[in-house]
Design a protein around this motif. Structure first.
Motif, short mmCIF file in Angstrom:
data_model
loop_
_atom_site.label_atom_id
_atom_site.label_comp_id
_atom_site.label_asym_id
_atom_site.label_seq_id
_atom_site.Cartn_x
_atom_site.Cartn_y
_atom_site.Cartn_z
N ASP A 7 0.82 -1.01 0.08
CA ASP A 7 0.04 0.17 0.09
C ASP A 7 0.93 1.29 0.05
O ASP A 7 0.41 2.33 -0.49
N LEU A 8 2.11 1.33 0.71
CA LEU A 8 2.83 2.37 0.63
C LEU A 8 3.79 2.58 -0.71
O LEU A 8 4.59 3.50 -0.82
N SER A 9 3.80 1.58 -1.57
CA SER A 9 4.60 1.79 -2.91
C SER A 9 4.40 3.07 -3.70
O SER A 9 5.22 3.62 -3.96
N PRO A 10 3.30 3.49 -3.85
CA PRO A 10 3.18 4.66 -4.58
C PRO A 10 3.64 5.99 -3.75
O PRO A 10 4.16 6.87 -4.35
N VAL A 11 3.25 6.10 -2.61
CA VAL A 11 3.93 6.98 -1.77
C VAL A 11 5.21 7.09 -1.70
O VAL A 11 6.06 8.05 -1.80
N ILE A 12 6.10 5.87 -1.47
CA ILE A 12 7.56 5.57 -1.35
C ILE A 12 7.76 6.25 -2.85
O ILE A 12 9.03 7.05 -2.97
N ALA A 13 7.38 5.63 -3.88
CA ALA A 13 7.84 6.14 -5.28
C ALA A 13 7.82 7.52 -5.60
O ALA A 13 8.78 7.96 -6.30
N ALA A 14 6.70 8.03 -5.45
CA ALA A 14 6.49 9.56 -5.77
C ALA A 14 7.30 10.34 -4.96
O ALA A 14 7.66 11.20 -5.24
N SER A 15 7.50 10.01 -3.71
CA SER A 15 8.20 10.82 -2.67
C SER A 15 9.52 10.81 -2.87
O SER A 15 10.40 11.66 -3.08
N ALA A 16 10.17 9.66 -3.50
CA ALA A 16 11.56 9.51 -3.84
C ALA A 16 11.88 10.46 -5.16
O ALA A 16 12.72 10.73 -5.38
N HIS A 17 10.78 9.98 -6.10
CA HIS A 17 10.81 10.84 -7.08
C HIS A 17 10.78 12.22 -7.29
O HIS A 17 11.75 13.12 -7.89
N TRP A 18 10.05 12.64 -6.34
CA TRP A 18 10.20 14.40 -5.87
C TRP A 18 11.40 14.73 -5.45
O TRP A 18 12.32 15.81 -6.08
N LEU A 19 12.18 14.00 -4.65
CA LEU A 19 13.35 14.42 -4.14
C LEU A 19 14.46 14.33 -5.23
O LEU A 19 15.49 15.31 -5.34
N ALA A 20 14.37 13.12 -6.04
CA ALA A 20 15.27 13.15 -7.19
C ALA A 20 15.18 14.07 -8.07
O ALA A 20 16.12 14.72 -8.83
N ARG A 21 14.15 14.76 -8.39
CA ARG A 21 13.61 15.79 -9.22
C ARG A 21 14.17 17.21 -8.74
O ARG A 21 14.79 18.07 -9.51
#
Length: 185
Positions: A7-21
């Motif tokens: 259930d946390l996969s989308p939150v983790i992926a989006a949050s990490a992507h935000w940091l990397a961008r």
């Protein structure tokens, strides 16, 4: 611990992507981007598991949604261009607290180690198997002991001064959760 929850996969992926961008690597090559994204994902994973410690917490955020990146975008000065808004739907899955805590972990190696230790200590251990040992690095090695190439790829993402506007948003809550005394300036 919700670490096993998808259930946390989308939150983790989006949050990490935000940091990397928001804090991209200086080099424009693919390996640097992959290294930066990997470290951001490890930091976001630890932060998300701390923020949503039970399967029920993870399920609730999946239902209600994490809130999005609007305030983070504004604080970091990385607001998306209107021309690309249609391709920015992932931003709705960014969790402000997860990103703030991940920024704290990326900027402070000792805090990252303490957070990883807390996550590992809370993980259920299958019967007959030893508990994972966070000090060896394991799953979060890139976060707690990056090599030279990892550090080179995340010069901006690990820079405490650059991360400060985002890290400061929810740092006190993370310190409280981990039992860390706030640093006096």
């Amino acid at each position: 611990m919700s670490g096993a929850s998808s259930d946390l996969s989308p939150v983790i992926a989006a949050s990490a992507h935000w940091l990397a961008r928001a804090y991209p690597p200086a080099a424009s090559d693919g390996p640097a981007h992959a290294r930066a994204e990997h470290q951001a994902r490890q930091a976001a994973t630890v932060a998300a598991w701390l923020r949503y410690p039970t399967v029920i917490d993870a399920a609730l955020v999946a239902i209600a949604g994490p809130g999005g990146s609007a305030l983070l975008d504004w604080r970091a000065g990385s607001e998306p261009e209107d021309d690309f808004a249609a391709d920015e739907g992932w931003r709705t899955w960014v969790d402000e607290v997860v990103v703030s805590w991940a920024a704290c972990l990326l900027a402070d190696p000792m805090l990252a180690r303490r957070a990883v230790d807390a996550v590992v200590a809370a993980m259920p251990v299958p019967e007959g198997r030893p508990r994972p040992h966070a000090r060896r690095g394991g799953e979060f090695r890139k976060l707690i002991s990056p090599d030279d190439k990892d550090r080179e790829a995340t010069v901006l993402m690990r820079h405490p001064d650059l991360l400060e506007p985002v890290a400061d948003m929810h740092r006190d809550d993370l310190y409280y959760l981990l039992g860390v005394e706030a640093k006096v300036a």
